[in-house]
Design a protein around this motif. Structure first.
Motif, PDB file in Angstrom:
ATOM      1  N   GLN A 238       0.835  -1.203   0.000  1.00 59.89           N
ATOM      2  CA  GLN A 238       0.000   0.000   0.000  1.00 59.89           C
ATOM      3  C   GLN A 238       0.869   1.252   0.000  1.00 59.89           C
TER       4      GLN A 238
ATOM      5  N   TYR B 257       2.198   1.690  -3.504  1.00 60.76           N
ATOM      6  CA  TYR B 257       1.097   2.078  -4.390  1.00 60.76           C
ATOM      7  C   TYR B 257       0.747   3.551  -4.208  1.00 60.76           C
ATOM      8  N   GLU B 258       0.699   3.997  -2.965  1.00 60.56           N
ATOM      9  CA  GLU B 258       0.346   5.395  -2.694  1.00 60.56           C
ATOM     10  C   GLU B 258       1.413   6.356  -3.204  1.00 60.56           C
TER      11      GLU B 258
ATOM     12  N   SER C 220       1.006   6.515  -6.942  1.00 57.46           N
ATOM     13  CA  SER C 220      -0.223   7.234  -7.310  1.00 57.46           C
ATOM     14  C   SER C 220      -0.046   8.746  -7.252  1.00 57.46           C
TER      15      SER C 220
ATOM     16  N   VAL D  62      -2.052   3.035 -12.101  1.00 57.35           N
ATOM     17  CA  VAL D  62      -1.101   2.288 -11.280  1.00 57.35           C
ATOM     18  C   VAL D  62      -1.679   0.895 -11.061  1.00 57.35           C
TER      19      VAL D  62
ATOM     20  N   VAL E 203      -0.830  -3.120  -9.577  1.00 58.46           N
ATOM     21  CA  VAL E 203       0.012  -4.109  -8.910  1.00 58.46           C
ATOM     22  C   VAL E 203      -0.111  -5.421  -9.679  1.00 58.46           C
TER      23      VAL E 203
ATOM     24  N   VAL F 245      -4.462  -5.514  -1.847  1.00 63.58           N
ATOM     25  CA  VAL F 245      -4.561  -4.341  -2.728  1.00 63.58           C
ATOM     26  C   VAL F 245      -6.015  -3.942  -2.915  1.00 63.58           C
TER      27      VAL F 245
ATOM     28  N   GLY G  73      -6.913  -0.338  -4.446  1.00 66.70           N
ATOM     29  CA  GLY G  73      -5.938  -0.303  -5.516  1.00 66.70           C
ATOM     30  C   GLY G  73      -6.319  -1.216  -6.664  1.00 66.70           C
TER      31      GLY G  73
ATOM     32  N   VAL H 106      -5.294  -4.191  -9.214  1.00 66.84           N
ATOM     33  CA  VAL H 106      -4.373  -5.321  -9.166  1.00 66.84           C
ATOM     34  C   VAL H 106      -4.670  -6.271 -10.313  1.00 66.84           C
TER      35      VAL H 106
ATOM     36  N   GLY I 236       8.324  -3.276  -5.775  1.00 62.48           N
ATOM     37  CA  GLY I 236       7.331  -3.398  -4.716  1.00 62.48           C
ATOM     38  C   GLY I 236       7.876  -3.319  -3.315  1.00 62.48           C
TER      39      GLY I 236
END
Length: 252
Positions: free
Chosen positions: A30, A33-34, A37, A44, A46, A57, A62, A64, A98
């Motif tokens: 997370q 991802y943030e 973003s 974006v 995953v 996710v 998010g 994925v 990641g």
């Protein structure tokens, strides 16, 4: 316009379940991802082969993509995602690792912009100066040497370039840039390059150095390399790394 893809595997020899490790109240995936973003990416995604990561996710809203489990590298996983999303061969995707929860959004934008502005290259990546002999001689820190057009000549775990006459940190190029550069593992790719990459056998130099990016160089492709516009904190590989980042974020 570009897409960020974050390959994410659950298994890790040094830190099992790494993507779901908690960092100041949020999972690592997370956090990554943030950060991604906050870049200029239009999307974006995953990419994973593990349902636990899919659930994690999805829980924070998010996007994925479930991929095959037999991929031997994150680059192969990226190419599958490009196929699933029917991305055009000229589209640009940025591979954000990641395990880099502090990746600056500005460097994500930088690597995508560099690839857009350098049509002679099929890949773009970043570097930063090495500041100590310890780093220079550490085989876990990948070094990169470039040509005058800012394209990679070679990546190596060895201490390159070697300067016979003086200390390496006195060695600058004509523009005053420090020649001793550490490679930063963020990549921008044209989708067509990913499609070609997965058809090539593992290269000899790639297998010796254990560096995937050498496969592009061994096949005559250009990789543009520019100094990072911001410092990029190292990724999370061990429980000690995880402890340090938690301490840092809780103090902040």
């Amino acid at each position: 316009m570009f897409t960020v893809i974050i390959p994410s595997r659950f298994s890790s020899s040094r830190l099992p379940g790494k993507p779901l490790a908690m960092i100041a109240g949020k999972s690592m995936i997370q956090r990554v991802y943030e950060q991604a973003s906050q870049s200029s990416a239009s999307r974006v995604i995953v990419a994973t082969d593990d349902s636990r990561i899919v659930d994690a996710v999805s829980s924070f809203g998010g996007e994925v993509c479930m991929t095959a489990s037999e991929h031997v590298s994150g680059t192969d996983r990226l190419q599958e995602v490009c196929g699933q999303y029917n991305l055009h061969k000229d589209d640009i995707v940025v591979n954000v690792q990641g395990d880099e929860p502090l990746i600056p959004p500005a460097v994500i934008d930088q690597v995508a912009r560099n690839l857009q502005q350098n049509p002679q290259a099929v890949v773009a990546t970043l570097s930063e100066p090495i500041k100590s002999n310890g780093e220079f001689n550490n085989p876990n820190i990948v070094k990169v040497v470039k040509d005058k057009a800012q394209c990679a000549l070679y990546f190596s775990r060895a201490s390159i370039p070697y300067h016979r006459e003086r200390k390496p940190f006195e060695c600058d190029d004509a523009n005053g840039e420090v020649l001793i550069q550490r490679h930063i593992g963020i990549y921008g790719y044209r989708v067509a390059a990913l499609q070609e990459f997965v058809t090539w056998p593992v290269g000899t130099l790639e297998s010796i150095e254990m560096l995937e990016q050498l496969r592009f160089l061994e096949n005559g492709q250009k990789i543009h390399v520019e100094p990072s516009c911001e410092a990029v904190p190292g990724g999370i590989d061990t429980p000690e790394d995880l402890m340090r980042i938690n301490e840092f974020l809780f103090k902040g």
